[in-house]
Scaffold this motif. Structure first.
Motif, PDB file in Angstrom:
ATOM      1  N   MET A   6       0.820  -1.208   0.000  1.00 53.73           N
ATOM      2  CA  MET A   6       0.000   0.000   0.000  1.00 53.73           C
ATOM      3  C   MET A   6       0.860   1.267   0.000  1.00 53.73           C
ATOM      4  N   ALA A   7       1.920   1.283   0.784  1.00 50.83           N
ATOM      5  CA  ALA A   7       2.755   2.480   0.874  1.00 50.83           C
ATOM      6  C   ALA A   7       3.480   2.749  -0.435  1.00 50.83           C
ATOM      7  N   SER A   8       4.076   1.714  -1.014  1.00 47.14           N
ATOM      8  CA  SER A   8       4.818   1.934  -2.260  1.00 47.14           C
ATOM      9  C   SER A   8       3.887   2.300  -3.400  1.00 47.14           C
ATOM     10  N   LYS A   9       2.650   1.809  -3.372  1.00 49.09           N
ATOM     11  CA  LYS A   9       1.675   2.235  -4.374  1.00 49.09           C
ATOM     12  C   LYS A   9       1.387   3.732  -4.245  1.00 49.09           C
ATOM     13  N   VAL A  10       1.255   4.207  -3.021  1.00 47.42           N
ATOM     14  CA  VAL A  10       1.023   5.638  -2.804  1.00 47.42           C
ATOM     15  C   VAL A  10       2.234   6.437  -3.283  1.00 47.42           C
ATOM     16  N   MET A  11       3.441   5.973  -2.951  1.00 50.63           N
ATOM     17  CA  MET A  11       4.649   6.677  -3.366  1.00 50.63           C
ATOM     18  C   MET A  11       4.768   6.768  -4.882  1.00 50.63           C
ATOM     19  N   ALA A  12       4.272   5.736  -5.579  1.00 51.06           N
ATOM     20  CA  ALA A  12       4.378   5.687  -7.035  1.00 51.06           C
ATOM     21  C   ALA A  12       3.140   6.215  -7.746  1.00 51.06           C
ATOM     22  N   GLY A  13       2.165   6.700  -6.971  1.00 51.25           N
ATOM     23  CA  GLY A  13       0.942   7.204  -7.577  1.00 51.25           C
ATOM     24  C   GLY A  13       0.080   6.117  -8.182  1.00 51.25           C
ATOM     25  N   GLN A  14       0.171   4.895  -7.642  1.00 51.40           N
ATOM     26  CA  GLN A  14      -0.551   3.751  -8.191  1.00 51.40           C
ATOM     27  C   GLN A  14      -1.702   3.275  -7.294  1.00 51.40           C
ATOM     28  N   ALA A  15      -2.012   4.016  -6.238  1.00 46.20           N
ATOM     29  CA  ALA A  15      -3.051   3.586  -5.293  1.00 46.20           C
ATOM     30  C   ALA A  15      -4.442   3.927  -5.815  1.00 46.20           C
ATOM     31  N   ASP A  16      -5.373   3.005  -5.603  1.00 48.73           N
ATOM     32  CA  ASP A  16      -6.782   3.230  -5.957  1.00 48.73           C
ATOM     33  C   ASP A  16      -7.532   3.510  -4.659  1.00 48.73           C
ATOM     34  N   PHE A  17      -7.616   4.777  -4.294  1.00 50.90           N
ATOM     35  CA  PHE A  17      -8.209   5.148  -3.016  1.00 50.90           C
ATOM     36  C   PHE A  17      -9.687   4.775  -2.931  1.00 50.90           C
ATOM     37  N   ASP A  18     -10.389   4.776  -4.045  1.00 54.93           N
ATOM     38  CA  ASP A  18     -11.809   4.400  -4.030  1.00 54.93           C
ATOM     39  C   ASP A  18     -11.980   2.947  -3.602  1.00 54.93           C
ATOM     40  N   LYS A  19     -11.141   2.068  -4.148  1.00 57.39           N
ATOM     41  CA  LYS A  19     -11.197   0.655  -3.748  1.00 57.39           C
ATOM     42  C   LYS A  19     -10.784   0.493  -2.297  1.00 57.39           C
ATOM     43  N   TRP A  20      -9.776   1.226  -1.887  1.00 60.43           N
ATOM     44  CA  TRP A  20      -9.299   1.126  -0.506  1.00 60.43           C
ATOM     45  C   TRP A  20     -10.393   1.519   0.475  1.00 60.43           C
ATOM     46  N   ALA A  21     -11.186   2.509   0.106  1.00 60.06           N
ATOM     47  CA  ALA A  21     -12.235   2.981   1.012  1.00 60.06           C
ATOM     48  C   ALA A  21     -13.318   1.932   1.225  1.00 60.06           C
TER      49      ALA A  21
END
Length: 413
Positions: free
Chosen positions: A136-151
């Protein structure tokens, strides 16, 4: 001055991290992301690295960055690192040895000794055990996180990652600030246990990774109808567990068929309701993990899985919802870094093999933006994510020495 980490002090630090685990009768290490144990372990590492003389900071997600400044601190740094969270009842080595090896490597240099700065990253929430999402952290660092799915996905207590971050004192509304600039690192190298048997079977002490398999992950919710197990005829049942079992069997069969391409399929978590011996299961939720280095092969297993879902709906007269949690691409390591690590092994007569990684790692996402590489050390009998996980500490130090030389060379380019 920066305090140098010796082999003994590295082992002592490893044992200190290992001590942070749920204090109950269960075996192994349980240090789930953002749990009390995980938070205390990260706090200890911050204090330790500050005492060593490194420049330490945390971002809005709680990731730790420990930097040894170079002569030209404005240049992109050379990075390394891994994670220290664990799966439930896991092993002591997964992730942790990459942090230990990285800290050891960086501490062998003095501030301003090299042209570029060196930096250790301790990533948060690498394991998917708590929230269903890996790295999760490295996805955020790389701009690859899907915050909608995470929520939409929660832990066993009903909290999503954003609620947990806020409860721990971080700032979930500012996660975009965790995105690393494109010129942050000039190279990134992670050290990790292999989590397989290749090195042990080939009698090699180091694996130089040239590519990382990527997972496709799904949450499957099966809704049938709970009824009395004795009074309900077989022809009148809407059994959610029978439907689930058929899908799981088809995933296994499809993955076995594709095994020549290195593809694997796993269902490792299954929740049954009401979970009673005399009640037909009315609801089942299970999680699918399909991964490999050949994307076409992975896609064929995914297609078989989705086809099986449609068949199970009709055969058992149930409702099934499939939610995609991840659909990642396999990642190749940078040739120049792979070749550099190979050369260093050759120079020191270290038995090594160049290999792919079947497991995902934070380096998958660092490699989206920065030239990246990985080093593996052997796992005894290939065991990982298990209390019996074990690697020789001599191999940890060997990898750390190779990492030290590689980082030192790259930092002076």
């Amino acid at each position: 001055m920066v305090q140098t980490l010796t082999k003994q002090s590295a082992l002592d630090l490893f044992e200190q991290i290992t001590a942070f685990s749920v204090n109950d009768s269960t075996p192994g290490i349980t240090r789930l992301a953002y749990s009390k144990e995980d938070e205390l372990a990260h706090k200890m590492m911050i204090e330790k690295m500050q005492q060593m003389g490194l420049q330490v900071r945390q971002d809005m997600m709680g990731n730790i960055f420990a930097r040894l400044p170079g002569k030209n601190p404005e240049l992109p740094a050379i990075g390394t690192g891994s994670h220290i969270d664990s799966v439930p009842q896991g092993g002591a080595y997964d992730g942790v040895i990459g942090v230990i090896a990285g800290l050891y490597a960086i501490s062998q240099f003095k501030p301003q000794q090299l042209k570029r700065s060196l930096e250790l990253v301790i990533f948060r929430a690498e394991e998917s055990s708590r929230f269903g999402f890996a790295c999760m952290a490295s996805k955020v660092m790389a701009g690859q996180a899907d915050f909608d799915k995470w929520a939409k996905n929660t832990d066993s207590e009903g909290n999503n990652i954003f609620q947990v971050l806020d409860n721990c004192g971080y700032q979930s509304q500012k996660l975009d600030e965790c995105r690393l600039p494109a010129d942050y690192f000039d190279a990134f190298i992670e050290t990790h246990i292999e989590q397989g048997k290749v090195l042990e079977h080939q009698h090699k002490r180091i694996g130089v990774v040239n590519g990382i398999a990527a997972p496709c992950r799904y949450r499957v919710e099966v809704h049938g109808h709970a009824d009395h197990s004795g009074a309900t005829p077989m022809s009148q049942r809407h059994d959610a567990l029978v439907a689930s079992a058929a899908i799981i069997t088809d995933i296994n069969t499809a993955a076995c068929y594709e095994s020549a391409y290195g593809t694997v399929g796993t269902v490792g978590r299954l929740d049954v309701t009401p979970n009673a011996i005399n009640v037909i299961p009315g609801d089942v939720t299970f999680y699918v993990d399909i991964r490999g280095v050949d994307k076409a092969s992975v896609n064929r297993v995914v297609a078989k899985f989705l086809s099986s879902v449609e068949h199970a709906k009709a055969a058992q007269d149930v409702v099934i919802h499939v939610s995609e949690l991840a659909n990642d691409m396999p990642v190749l390591m940078k040739d120049e870094i792979v070749q550099r690590l190979e050369r260093i092994c050759q120079e020191h007569s270290v038995p090594y093999v160049t290999m792919m990684s079947g497991a995902g790692h934070d380096t998958m996402y660092m490699a989206q933006d920065f030239p990246a590489g990985m080093l593996f050390i052997p796992s005894k009998e290939g065991v990982s994510h298990h209390p019996d996980e074990y690697s020789e500490f001599e191999d940890v130090i060997l990898a750390a020495e190779i990492l030290r030389q590689a980082m030192g060379e790259l930092a002076d380019i």
